[in-house]
Enzyme design. Sequence first.
Site, PDB file in Angstrom:
ATOM      1  N   CYS A 197      44.281 -25.843  44.124  1.00 18.46           N
ATOM      2  CA  CYS A 197      44.957 -24.903  45.026  1.00 18.46           C
ATOM      3  C   CYS A 197      46.374 -25.413  45.276  1.00 18.46           C
ATOM      4  O   CYS A 197      46.924 -26.163  44.458  1.00 18.46           O
ATOM      5  CB  CYS A 197      44.147 -24.682  46.306  1.00 18.46           C
ATOM      6  SG  CYS A 197      43.910 -26.145  47.331  1.00 18.46           S
ATOM      7  N   ARG A 212      41.368 -25.103  50.516  1.00 16.06           N
ATOM      8  CA  ARG A 212      40.414 -24.387  49.655  1.00 16.06           C
ATOM      9  C   ARG A 212      39.756 -25.261  48.595  1.00 16.06           C
ATOM     10  O   ARG A 212      38.526 -25.265  48.458  1.00 16.06           O
ATOM     11  CB  ARG A 212      41.123 -23.201  48.974  1.00 16.06           C
ATOM     12  CG  ARG A 212      41.527 -22.112  49.939  1.00 16.06           C
ATOM     13  CD  ARG A 212      42.517 -21.160  49.319  1.00 16.06           C
ATOM     14  NE  ARG A 212      43.784 -21.824  49.032  1.00 16.06           N
ATOM     15  CZ  ARG A 212      44.773 -21.310  48.326  1.00 16.06           C
ATOM     16  NH1 ARG A 212      44.631 -20.120  47.799  1.00 16.06           N
ATOM     17  NH2 ARG A 212      45.895 -21.978  48.135  1.00 16.06           N
ATOM     18  N   ASP A 266      44.617 -17.958  51.149  1.00 13.57           N
ATOM     19  CA  ASP A 266      44.964 -19.293  51.633  1.00 13.57           C
ATOM     20  C   ASP A 266      44.789 -19.373  53.156  1.00 13.57           C
ATOM     21  O   ASP A 266      45.590 -18.806  53.900  1.00 13.57           O
ATOM     22  CB  ASP A 266      46.413 -19.616  51.257  1.00 13.57           C
ATOM     23  CG  ASP A 266      46.708 -21.091  51.444  1.00 13.57           C
ATOM     24  OD1 ASP A 266      45.960 -21.753  52.194  1.00 13.57           O
ATOM     25  OD2 ASP A 266      47.668 -21.577  50.834  1.00 13.57           O
TER      26      ASP A 266
HETATM   27  P1  4NP Z   1      45.396 -25.052  50.313  1.00 19.34           P
HETATM   28  O1  4NP Z   1      46.217 -24.597  51.613  1.00 19.34           O
HETATM   29  O2  4NP Z   1      46.272 -24.707  49.142  1.00 19.34           O
HETATM   30  O3  4NP Z   1      44.168 -24.202  50.360  1.00 19.34           O
HETATM   31  O4  4NP Z   1      45.139 -26.516  50.479  1.00 19.34           O
HETATM   32  C1  4NP Z   1      47.511 -25.057  51.880  1.00 19.34           C
HETATM   33  C2  4NP Z   1      47.708 -26.259  52.508  1.00 19.34           C
HETATM   34  C3  4NP Z   1      48.996 -26.682  52.811  1.00 19.34           C
HETATM   35  C4  4NP Z   1      50.076 -25.897  52.470  1.00 19.34           C
HETATM   36  C5  4NP Z   1      49.880 -24.700  51.829  1.00 19.34           C
HETATM   37  C6  4NP Z   1      48.575 -24.280  51.528  1.00 19.34           C
HETATM   38  N1  4NP Z   1      51.404 -26.284  52.798  1.00 19.34           N
HETATM   39  O5  4NP Z   1      52.329 -25.512  52.557  1.00 19.34           O
HETATM   40  O6  4NP Z   1      51.597 -27.398  53.293  1.00 19.34           O
END
Ligand code: 4NP
Length: 150
Positions: free
Chosen positions: A11, A17, A120
């Site tokens: 991800c 996720r 997300d």
């Molecule tokens: P993930 O969610 O891709 O599901 O882990 C996110 C976690 C952090 C960030 C973006 C998405 N961020 O921009 O820091």
Amino acid sequence: MKKVESIIFVCLGNICRSPIAEGIAKREVSKRGLDIKIASAGTGDWHIGEAPCENSIRIAKEKGVDISHQRAHQITANALQQYDRVIALDDSNLTNIKKVGSSNLSKLGSYGFNNEDVPDPFFFPGFEGFEKVYNMIEVCVCNLLDELKD
Ligand code: 4NP
């Protein structure tokens, strides 16, 4: 076709996720008596070394999966080559993974959710969205592993 021996879920941050996908996949691999190495990573570097976000740890724990020990990694071209299957959680992940370079790439939502993105939850207010995300990931991971059974 070569037997699938390793899968990595990717991800953006590797804190919401894909850690859930890794936790569920490890449980389901062991339940099915498969011998498949499972990992997860993010395309971004913001959270390297961090534990999964609180809400992901909480929803997984409520479903009986402990992901609290996981730590975030960022994908590298080299690491991606070591996995037989690379599974992106959404379209932007797919695009970012392609830039790094990968074959055997697919999207998790293609295993049961009409190729939808797993949304997300980092950008959701509160805990509510995490249940939907968990359920979507669980259905798709189970379908993916069922395909690899024989
Ligand atoms: P993930 O969610 O891709 O599901 O882990 C996110 C976690 C952090 C960030 C973006 C998405 N961020 O921009 O820091």
